[in-house]
Design an enzyme around this catalytic site. Structure first.
Site, PDB file in Angstrom:
ATOM      1  N   LYS A 140       0.742  -1.201  -0.042  1.00  0.00           N
ATOM      2  CA  LYS A 140      -0.209   0.052   0.089  1.00  0.00           C
ATOM      3  C   LYS A 140       0.854   1.327  -0.068  1.00  0.00           C
ATOM      4  O   LYS A 140       1.646   1.400   0.581  1.00  0.00           O
ATOM      5  CB  LYS A 140      -0.874   0.219   1.248  1.00  0.00           C
ATOM      6  CG  LYS A 140      -1.662   1.385   1.134  1.00  0.00           C
ATOM      7  CD  LYS A 140      -2.983   1.306   2.059  1.00  0.00           C
ATOM      8  CE  LYS A 140      -2.550   1.427   3.303  1.00  0.00           C
ATOM      9  NZ  LYS A 140      -3.579   1.638   4.363  1.00  0.00           N
ATOM     10  N   ARG A 144     -10.807  -0.773   6.279  1.00  0.00           N
ATOM     11  CA  ARG A 144     -10.081  -1.242   6.977  1.00  0.00           C
ATOM     12  C   ARG A 144      -9.732  -0.681   8.463  1.00  0.00           C
ATOM     13  O   ARG A 144      -9.574  -1.245   9.531  1.00  0.00           O
ATOM     14  CB  ARG A 144      -8.849  -1.962   6.420  1.00  0.00           C
ATOM     15  CG  ARG A 144      -7.707  -1.287   6.139  1.00  0.00           C
ATOM     16  CD  ARG A 144      -6.783  -0.638   7.184  1.00  0.00           C
ATOM     17  NE  ARG A 144      -5.375  -0.669   6.935  1.00  0.00           N
ATOM     18  CZ  ARG A 144      -4.443   0.092   7.496  1.00  0.00           C
ATOM     19  NH1 ARG A 144      -4.976   0.843   8.519  1.00  0.00           N
ATOM     20  NH2 ARG A 144      -3.402   0.089   7.141  1.00  0.00           N
ATOM     21  N   GLN A 151     -11.208   9.799   7.089  1.00  0.00           N
ATOM     22  CA  GLN A 151     -11.573   8.324   7.799  1.00  0.00           C
ATOM     23  C   GLN A 151     -12.841   8.069   8.476  1.00  0.00           C
ATOM     24  O   GLN A 151     -13.243   7.216   8.972  1.00  0.00           O
ATOM     25  CB  GLN A 151     -10.341   8.088   8.690  1.00  0.00           C
ATOM     26  CG  GLN A 151      -8.868   8.283   7.885  1.00  0.00           C
ATOM     27  CD  GLN A 151      -8.841   7.205   6.901  1.00  0.00           C
ATOM     28  OE1 GLN A 151      -9.516   5.812   7.144  1.00  0.00           O
ATOM     29  NE2 GLN A 151      -8.315   7.146   5.840  1.00  0.00           N
ATOM     30  N   ASP A 168     -16.310  18.424  15.744  1.00  0.00           N
ATOM     31  CA  ASP A 168     -15.140  18.795  14.979  1.00  0.00           C
ATOM     32  C   ASP A 168     -15.011  20.308  15.257  1.00  0.00           C
ATOM     33  O   ASP A 168     -16.006  20.867  15.592  1.00  0.00           O
ATOM     34  CB  ASP A 168     -15.329  18.432  13.308  1.00  0.00           C
ATOM     35  CG  ASP A 168     -13.933  18.584  12.507  1.00  0.00           C
ATOM     36  OD1 ASP A 168     -13.437  19.687  12.582  1.00  0.00           O
ATOM     37  OD2 ASP A 168     -13.475  17.500  12.019  1.00  0.00           O
ATOM     38  N   GLY A 214      -6.109   8.370  15.164  1.00  0.00           N
ATOM     39  CA  GLY A 214      -5.620   9.226  14.400  1.00  0.00           C
ATOM     40  C   GLY A 214      -3.987   9.550  14.713  1.00  0.00           C
ATOM     41  O   GLY A 214      -3.358  10.190  13.876  1.00  0.00           O
ATOM     42  N   ALA A 215      -3.566   8.881  15.830  1.00  0.00           N
ATOM     43  CA  ALA A 215      -1.986   9.437  16.099  1.00  0.00           C
ATOM     44  C   ALA A 215      -1.105   8.404  15.533  1.00  0.00           C
ATOM     45  O   ALA A 215      -0.709   7.542  16.418  1.00  0.00           O
ATOM     46  CB  ALA A 215      -1.838   9.481  17.713  1.00  0.00           C
TER      47      ALA A 215
END
Length: 328
Positions: A67, A110, A138, A159, A225-226
């Protein structure tokens, strides 16, 4: 070689399929059956971005994959994906590339499914309220995976940009209406988190995006996210409150994620606080949730095995259904 677009993949592969594929991938990881070197990360500081290369090979499946995923967070301001990607599926018998898949969508599936798998295995069965922090590229599959794992009455979305949050919530309410879940835009992280049984954070933040003292007893938290050392969207206070801390891959998390590395360096937690990898819970090798009061944390940075298993299953379903474009 078969070319598979986002729309092609949608025809043959659902988020529930992706959750089961991720479970299989996480088992392969802990069983040592996948050769997946830690991803190569090349920084592009001029654009606050990076180029990521993720290879994998599973001998017993006679399959390899690569990927290429490039993280450029400012893309969202221009209405293009913040993590454009391609997945190459490779025949393990011949070394020939058999398919090229829309890696942006494979990644979304995924990665969302990782949270879905964690919730399916670890969350309270009676979970009814979800919270999602982050509305980037995502976020949609994270939201759907949460709803696929548990029968939720409501998901609160937050957000920093409220207008974007409202747009996202309205779009998702329409796209995911068959789940029967109310999707609500809220104005603060606290409003999202308080009372939530499931919490997902999916942001590129370098500082915590929620108050760990406000997470309810019995909640399951998935932080997504990290993926770099300086990133820390998880409030470390949740780690001291958690009964159990799980990973998609402890090795991968400890090589990348500020969510765990920073609290370790500051002495807030030690490795003794870690419970283990989700794959070992799925295999029955370690314990999962033991009661409805435990706060459980799942940290995921993603492993290439997920891409390989998902791509292989998508390819097989596409071939069977006659979906995709052949390129010679």
């Amino acid at each position: 070689m078969l070319l598979l677009s986002r729309e092609d993949i949608k025809k043959v592969f659902t988020i529930k399929d992706a959750i089961e594929a991720d479970k299989k991938a996480f088992q392969l990881v802990v069983e040592g059956k996948c050769d997946a070197p830690l991803r190569t990360n090349i920084q592009a500081p001029k654009h606050d971005g990076c180029f990521l290369f993720m290879p994998a090979y599973v001998e017993e499946m006679d399959t390899a994959s690569l990927k290429i995923i490039n993280i450029f967070p400012h893309n969202i301001d221009n209405g293009i994906p913040s993590s454009p990607a391609q997945v190459l599926l490779i025949d393990g018998n011949t070394g020939i590339v058999t398919a090229v898949l829309d890696g942006t969508y494979v990644t979304q599936l995924r990665t969302g499914a990782a949270s879905g798998a964690a919730f399916d295995v670890l969350a309270r069965k009676d979970a009814r309220i979800g919270a999602l922090i982050g509305t980037g590229g995502q976020a949609a599959t994270q939201l759907e995976a949460m709803m696929a794992a548990r029968n939720l009455e409501e998901v609160r979305v937050y957000d920093m940009n409220y207008e974007r949050t409202q747009d996202f919530a309205a779009r998702m309410q329409e796209e995911l209406k068959d789940y029967g879940t109310k999707i609500v835009a809220v104005r603060s992280s606290d409003e999202a988190v308080e009372g939530a049984d499931l919490l997902i954070t999916v942001t590129p933040s370098s500082k915590p995006v929620f108050d760990g003292t406000k997470v309810k007893a019995g909640a399951t938290v998935s932080c997504v996210g990290a993926y770099q050392h300086h990133m820390q969207e998880m409030d470390p206070r949740i780690l001291t409150r958690a009964s159990k801390i799980y990973f998609d891959s402890e090795e991968a998390v400890l090589s990348e994620s500020g969510d765990i590395l920073i609290p370790l360096e500051e002495g807030i937690i030690t490795k003794d606080d870690f419970t283990g990898d989700l794959g070992d819970v799925i295999r029955g090798k370690i314990t999962g949730r033991e009661n409805d009061e435990e706060i459980i944390v799942f940290e995921t940075v993603g492993v290439a095995t997920q891409d390989l298993v998902a791509a292989k299953e998508i390819y097989e379903k596409a071939v069977a259904a006659g979906v995709g474009t052949n390129w010679n």
